[in-house]
Design an enzyme around this catalytic site. Structure first.
Site, short mmCIF file in Angstrom:
data_model
loop_
_atom_site.label_atom_id
_atom_site.label_comp_id
_atom_site.label_asym_id
_atom_site.label_seq_id
_atom_site.Cartn_x
_atom_site.Cartn_y
_atom_site.Cartn_z
N ASP A 1 4.84 2.82 4.23
CA ASP A 1 4.02 2.66 3.02
C ASP A 1 4.89 2.96 1.80
O ASP A 1 5.29 4.10 1.58
CB ASP A 1 2.84 3.64 3.11
N GLY B 1 -2.48 -6.93 -1.72
CA GLY B 1 -1.24 -6.56 -1.05
C GLY B 1 -0.61 -5.29 -1.61
O GLY B 1 -1.29 -4.34 -1.97
N ASP C 1 0.83 -4.83 -4.43
CA ASP C 1 0.45 -4.62 -5.83
C ASP C 1 -0.82 -3.75 -5.93
O ASP C 1 -0.86 -2.75 -6.64
CB ASP C 1 0.25 -5.98 -6.50
N SER D 1 7.34 -11.80 -2.61
CA SER D 1 6.90 -13.20 -2.51
C SER D 1 6.61 -13.69 -1.10
O SER D 1 6.27 -14.85 -0.92
CB SER D 1 7.90 -14.17 -3.17
#
Length: 168
Positions: free
Chosen positions: A11, A33, A35, A118
């Site tokens: 994490d 996700g 963010d 991405s």
């Protein structure tokens, strides 16, 4: 001095580094996700500061405080959405890593952690993204005060891919 490059699984919001990198959207106002996880862990102060920052174009990076995170700072970068590879996606992804590291150097940071930028909802092919990430970071940390860069992977498959690229 050569920076230590490592791949870890875990994490990113729990890592004790000078900065974690957020795979943000261009508004910087949170999302899904990694963010969303970073915004939740950092607390509402991060959102307040991101509103003042005013967004970030694809490939660029912005620095904020880390608030409730163990990391002192968050470097927000906006990765490209994969559209088949003919729209500068590789160049823009490399810029995410290089611009994030340049910001870290500018602010005297020595350790940072990157997520896999991405490769989630933005659809960038994982293998190609990992190649770009490792090559970009290797080039960008040369002759800097950066001591450690972690590639924080969510899945075991990503971890094995990064470890292979880093020869670990």
């Amino acid at each position: 001095m050569t920076a230590q490059l490592l791949a870890v699984r875990g994490d990113i919001t729990r890592l004790e580094v000078d900065a974690i990198v957020n795979a943000a959207n261009s508004s910087l106002l949170g999302g899904g996700g990694v963010d969303g996880a970073i915004h939740r862990a950092a607390g509402p102060e991060l959102l307040d500061e991101c509103r003042r920052v005013g967004g970030c174009p694809t490939g660029e990076a912005r620095l904020t405080a880390g608030y409730r995170l163990p990391a002192r700072h968050v470097i927000h970068t906006v990765g490209p959405v994969w559209r088949g590879g003919a729209h500068r996606e590789e160049e823009l992804l490399a810029a995410c890593y290089c611009n994030s590291l340049a910001l870290a150097v500018q602010h005297g940071l020595h350790s940072l952690a990157f997520p896999c930028i991405s490769t989630g909802i933005y659809g960038f092919p994982t293998d190609a993204a990992a190649d770009i990430a490792v090559a970009s970071v290797r080039g960008a940390v040369r002759d800097t005060a950066i001591e450690q860069v972690l590639f924080c992977c969510f899945s075991e498959a990503d971890l094995l891919l990064y470890r292979r690229l880093l020869d670990l």
